[in-house]
Write an enzyme that holds these catalytic residues in place. Structure first.
Site, PDB file in Angstrom:
ATOM      1  N   TYR A 115      33.876  24.588  30.999  1.00  0.00           N
ATOM      2  CA  TYR A 115      34.861  25.298  30.180  1.00  0.00           C
ATOM      3  C   TYR A 115      35.145  24.436  28.941  1.00  0.00           C
ATOM      4  CZ  TYR A 115      35.859  28.248  34.285  1.00  0.00           C
ATOM      5  OH  TYR A 115      35.767  29.099  35.356  1.00  0.00           O
ATOM      6  N   PRO A 264      40.213  38.462  37.807  1.00  0.00           N
ATOM      7  CA  PRO A 264      40.855  39.525  38.587  1.00  0.00           C
ATOM      8  C   PRO A 264      41.395  40.671  37.738  1.00  0.00           C
ATOM      9  CG  PRO A 264      42.313  37.636  38.396  1.00  0.00           C
ATOM     10  CD  PRO A 264      40.983  37.207  37.845  1.00  0.00           C
ATOM     11  N   GLY A 266      39.762  41.843  35.061  1.00  0.00           N
ATOM     12  CA  GLY A 266      38.663  42.474  34.348  1.00  0.00           C
ATOM     13  C   GLY A 266      38.585  42.107  32.877  1.00  0.00           C
TER      14      GLY A 266
END
Length: 393
Positions: A115, A264, A266
Site C-alpha cells: 500500500y 466490503p 464495493g
C-alpha cells in the site's frame, strides 16, 4: 376535461410510487449536504443521514478471528494512502482518523507492504504508536518490492523475501511484532508448506503472532493450516460479491478460521460514492472496474437502491446496512472498511448497532439474489491472482 382528470390521477399514482432514481433526494435525505465531485474518493450521491449514537457501539462488540480477539469492525488503510484519488493524506489527518477510531472501539488496523508501497505502513505506525500494545496490527507480505523505488516486481513468497518484507514492515510500523501477517497472494511457484514453515520460524522469534492468507485456493488453505494453524482468511466480500459463501465460509467454520472481508463497501459503491454520472480521474483504480463502467452502473444501482430500502426500514444508511449484513453472516466475520473522513468513520461504526433477525437475513439475501449484476467481479489483473493453489511440496 376527462383527459385532464386522468392525467392528474396518473400523476398522483406516480408520485405515490417509490421512485428509486430519486431515492437520495427524497426519502432518505434529512441532513446537511456532503456532496462531492464524482471524481472524488469520497461520495458522489451525498448528502447522507448519519444517526450518531452517544455511546461507542464497537466498545461493546468483540469478535474472534481464530484465537485473536478484535473489534467487530476493523479499519482498512487504502483510503488514507490515496489509492482512489488525492494522494496520501497528511499524517496529521491520518493520526486524527486512527486515534478517533481507537477511541470509538476499533482495535483491528489493516495495512500492507504494497500500500504505497511502504507509505501506508508508515502512516499507520505513527498513528497507532500511542496505543500500539492495545491494538491488533495486520499487514501483508508476498510481493517483491524494490526497497529504493517501490516498484512491485511480482508475487514472491520465497522464505528470504518473506523475511525481508517482515523486517521492513516491523520498522515502518514502529513495532517489534506483527499481530497478524497475511500472505497477500498465493505464490504459484512456492509450496505453501515453505511459507508456513517460514512463518513458524518468525513466530518462534517473536516477530509474528498470527498469520493468514488472502484470496487463497481452498486446497492451499487446508495445507497451510495443517502446518501452522491460520487465524484469518481475507477475501473480497460484499453484497455484489458473494462467492465466499459457497465454499470459503464453510471451510473457515470447519477449521476455526476467522474471515475478514476486504472492500466490503464495493469500492464505495455501497457507500453512495458512485452514481450514473461518475467518471474517474486518471490513476483512480475504479476507472478499470467492470461493474462501475458507464454501461453497467445503471443496472447495478438496483442493488444499491434495494439496500437503501432496507435502510429506511432500519433507520440506517446504505453503508451501515451493508456492514451490518456482513457482520450478521457469522460471529467471526470482521469487515475492514477504509475511510479518510471522520464522519464516514462514525457512520461505519454505527453499523454495530444494527442487527438482522434470521428471517430478515433470509429475506435480505433472497432480495439480493434476484438482482442481476453486470460486469466481472474485479479488474482482470486482480482476478488472475485470486483462488490460486500453491504448488505441491
Amino acid at each position: 376535461m376527462e383527459n385532464n382528470k386522468n392525467r392528474e390521477n396518473d400523476s398522483e399514482v406516480k408520485n405515490k410510487d417509490f421512485n428509486r432514481r430519486n431515492f437520495l433526494t427524497t426519502s432518505i435525505l434529512a441532513g446537511a449536504g456532503l456532496a462531492l465531485s464524482p471524481f472524488s474518493g469520497e461520495t458522489a450521491n451525498k448528502p447522507r443521514i448519519l444517526n450518531e449514537k452517544k455511546h461507542h457501539p464497537l466498545k461493546k462488540g468483540k469478535r474472534k478471528l481464530g484465537s485473536l480477539e478484535v473489534s467487530a469492525q476493523g479499519l482498512g488503510g487504502l483510503s488514507v494512502v490515496g489509492f482512489y484519488t488525492g494522494g496520501p493524506r497528511e499524517q496529521a489527518n491520518v493520526n486524527r482518523i486512527y486515534r478517533e477510531a481507537y477511541e470509538m472501539g476499533i482495535t483491528l488496523f489493516d495495512t500492507a507492504e504494497v500500500y504505497g508501497p511502504f507509505i501506508n505502513e508508515k502512516q499507520v505506525g505513527e498513528a497507532v504508536a500511542p496505543f500500539r500494545k492495545d491494538v491488533v496490527l495486520a499487514t501483508k507480505f508476498g510481493f517483491d518490492v524494490d526497497p529504493d523505488t517501490g516498484q512491485r516486481r511480482g508475487i514472491d513468497s520465497r522464505p528470504k523475501t518473506i523475511r525481508k518484507s517482515v523486517e521492513g514492515s516491523l520498522k515502518r510500523l514502529r513495532t517489534d511484532y506483527i499481530d497478524l501477517s497475511y500472505q497477500h497472494r498465493v505464490d504459484p511457484n512456492v509450496p505453501i508448506e515453505d511459507v508456513a514453515g517460514t512463518i513458524q520460524d518468525l513466530m518462534r522469534e517473536g516477530k509474528i503472532r498470527h498469520w493468514g492468507l488472502s484470496e487463497p485456493g481452498l486446497k492451499t488453505v487446508r495445507r497451510a493450516h495443517a502446518v501452522q494453524p491460520l487465524t484469518a482468511i481475507q477475501n473480497e466480500y460484499s453484497p455484489w460479491t458473494r462467492n465466499p459463501e459457497a465454499e470459503v465460509l464453510p471451510l473457515c467454520e470447519e477449521l476455526g478460521i476467522g474471515f475478514v472481508p476486504w472492500c466490503p463497501l464495493g469500492y464505495g459503491f455501497f457507500a453512495d460514492a458512485i452514481n450514473e454520472n461518475s467518471r474517474f480521474s486518471e490513476g483512480d483504480f475504479r476507472a478499470i472496474l467492470p461493474r462501475i463502467t458507464p454501461e453497467n452502473i445503471p443496472q447495478n444501482l438496483e442493488m444499491l437502491y434495494y439496500i437503501q430500502e432496507w435502510g429506511l426500514k432500519k433507520d440506517a444508511t446504505a453503508s451501515q446496512i451493508t456492514l451490518a449484513w456482513l457482520q450478521a453472516q457469522k460471529p467471526w466475520v470482521v469487515p475492514i472498511p477504509g475511510t479518510s473522513n471522520i464522519i464516514h468513520l462514525k457512520e461505519n461504526i454505527g453499523a454495530n448497532d444494527i442487527s438482522f433477525t434470521s428471517d430478515e437475513l433470509q429475506e435480505f439475501n433472497a432480495g439480493l439474489a434476484k438482482i442481476e449484476i453486470l460486469g466481472a467481479q474485479n479488474a482482470e489483473g486482480v482476478m488472475t491472482a485470486m483462488g490460486v493453489e500453491a504448488p505441491k511440496k
